[in-house]
Design a protein around this motif. Structure first.
Motif, PDB file in Angstrom:
ATOM      1  N   HIS A 128       0.774  -1.253  -0.023  1.00 45.24           N
ATOM      2  CA  HIS A 128       0.105   0.101  -0.193  1.00 45.24           C
ATOM      3  C   HIS A 128       0.908   1.301  -0.039  1.00 45.24           C
ATOM      4  N   ARG A 269       0.553   9.577  -5.361  1.00 47.01           N
ATOM      5  CA  ARG A 269      -0.487   9.536  -4.622  1.00 47.01           C
ATOM      6  C   ARG A 269      -1.854   9.061  -4.893  1.00 47.01           C
ATOM      7  N   GLN A 270      -2.007   9.622  -6.423  1.00 46.34           N
ATOM      8  CA  GLN A 270      -3.133   9.324  -7.166  1.00 46.34           C
ATOM      9  C   GLN A 270      -3.281   7.878  -7.276  1.00 46.34           C
ATOM     10  N   ALA A 272      -1.740   5.692  -5.369  1.00 48.90           N
ATOM     11  CA  ALA A 272      -1.902   5.031  -4.307  1.00 48.90           C
ATOM     12  C   ALA A 272      -3.479   4.874  -3.554  1.00 48.90           C
ATOM     13  N   LYS A 273      -4.248   5.966  -4.165  1.00 49.94           N
ATOM     14  CA  LYS A 273      -5.750   5.909  -4.025  1.00 49.94           C
ATOM     15  C   LYS A 273      -6.472   5.138  -4.860  1.00 49.94           C
ATOM     16  N   GLY A 274      -5.837   4.639  -5.695  1.00 45.33           N
ATOM     17  CA  GLY A 274      -6.669   3.369  -6.563  1.00 45.33           C
ATOM     18  C   GLY A 274      -7.072   3.995  -7.867  1.00 45.33           C
TER      19      GLY A 274
END
Length: 402
Positions: A128, A269-270, A272-274
């Motif tokens: 994650h 980060r985007q 990581a947010k899926g």
């Protein structure tokens, strides 16, 4: 319980990504001095970047496979010491052909940086957190662009461009000694299954990788064309077309680096947010087309404001593509093959890096201005959008997020 990787390791990985391009960014930042000192043409100058990235492209697949087999320490030495060697040869260059040798030597150090850092992340960082780590470590490339844009012109005014290049070699060796002390203990490489809840994607017949890997490589090639054409010729463009000083031209390159550092972290980060890789790649491609249009308009109308807009869009969009691609490939290949898969993508990326500056330099010599070059760059970005749409359609059919 496995000890969580420290922030020092993330710094080492970021430096490992940033040190390899020091020679090409340094040459770009001091391009007016080099062209005058060695009495070479713009096309010959573009050939230096071509030599760097052709060398990287030719060695990428082999080095990607090698990274799955040799120790992290050995790979770190290849990256940092290889870069230092190239910088030393560049510092000794009083003839064009010597600088070409330095360019060829710089290629493999860059080629192995992505496989090495991806391999360390996938074996030391929880799933994650990986996209965020990738975003930060990929920002090292733009950190290098920022450093070179400020360091090389300033040091060149003091020591000359060759002295600045030699001093950069000292920086590379200092980072090597720091990195070797911060590497975690080696973990055995296994052929373990992918994360729970998801089966490994099927291999394409005769290729050994999912189709998505080859689509990512194609996008890396097309985006790489324009990315390095812009990186290499942006300082020269600002000096010749807009009347900027050498220092201000270097600052323009540095600004794109600053924006690129931030954008790579945000795009990571985007992921990581899926958010799907294909969605982000579509957005990045469209933004990059607008950036190329702004640079074209800046030269056509002599408008510095449009230049800064183009620089910002370049940093915010196309410089962030590698984060999305590298995070995406980790979702479609097992951990034991991430180095080899990254090598395939790196081959595409460096082939684009090699081709872009060469063709842009030739167009500059043929036409006498930068307009055709910016049209060429924008066309490559438009094709990126088309390829990302195909990647999205393929992901919808296969059911694997891409």
């Amino acid at each position: 319980m496995t000890k969580q990787p420290a922030g020092a390791l993330l710094f080492v990985l970021t430096c490992a990504m940033g040190v390899g391009p020091l020679l090409n960014y340094g040459l770009s930042a001091t391009s007016p001095l080099i062209i005058e000192d060695l009495d070479i043409s713009e096309g010959q100058f573009g050939l230096l970047a071509t030599a760097i990235f052709a060398s990287a492209a030719l060695s990428s697949m082999w080095l990607g496979r090698l990274s799955d087999r040799i120790s992290n320490r050995a790979q770190l030495i290849l990256i940092f010491a290889g870069t230092a060697l190239a910088l030393v040869v560049g510092a000794l260059a009083h003839d064009y052909w010597v600088l070409l040798v330095a360019a060829v030597l710089a290629g493999p150090a860059q080629a192995i940086s992505n496989p090495t850092t991806n391999r360390i992340i996938i074996h030391n960082v929880p799933p994650h957190k990986r996209p965020g780590w990738i975003g930060v470590k990929q920002s090292g490339v733009q950190g290098s662009q920022l450093f070179a844009g400020l360091f090389f012109p300033a040091m060149s005014l003091w020591l000359g461009w060759q002295g600045a290049t030699g001093l950069a070699a000292v920086v590379a060796l200092a980072l090597l000694f720091y990195g070797l002390r911060r590497l975690p203990d080696e973990k055995p490489v296994t052929t373990a299954a992918p994360p729970a809840g998801r089966a490994a994607p099927p291999a394409e017949p005769g290729k050994g990788f999912p189709l998505a890997v080859w689509l990512f490589a194609g996008y890396a090639f097309l985006s790489g064309l324009g990315m390095q054409a812009t990186n290499v010729y942006l300082p020269l463009f600002t000096v010749r077309e807009l009347g900027f000083s050498l220092l201000l031209g270097g600052i323009a390159a540095g600004v794109s680096g600053i924006v690129g550092v931030t954008s790579r972290i945000l795009w990571g980060r985007q992921m990581a947010k899926g958010v799907r890789a294909s969605t982000l790649l579509i957005l990045l491609g469209v933004g990059a087309v607008l950036g190329a249009a702004a640079l074209l308009s800046a030269g056509e109308f002599g408008a510095p404001a449009l230049l800064w807009l183009g620089v910002a869009l370049h940093g915010a969009t196309i410089l962030g593509t590698n984060v999305v691609i590298m995070a995406g490939v980790m979702k479609v290949v097992p951990a034991a093959r991430v180095g080899a898969a990254t090598g395939v993508i790196s081959m595409g990326m460096y082939a684009g890096f090699a081709t872009g500056p060469l063709l842009t330099g030739l167009l500059l010599e043929l036409t006498g201005d930068f307009n055709t070059g910016w049209i060429f760059v924008g066309t490559g970005y438009a094709l990126c959008v088309v390829l990302a749409l195909f990647l999205r359609r393929h992901g919808n059919r296969s059911g694997v997020p891409r």
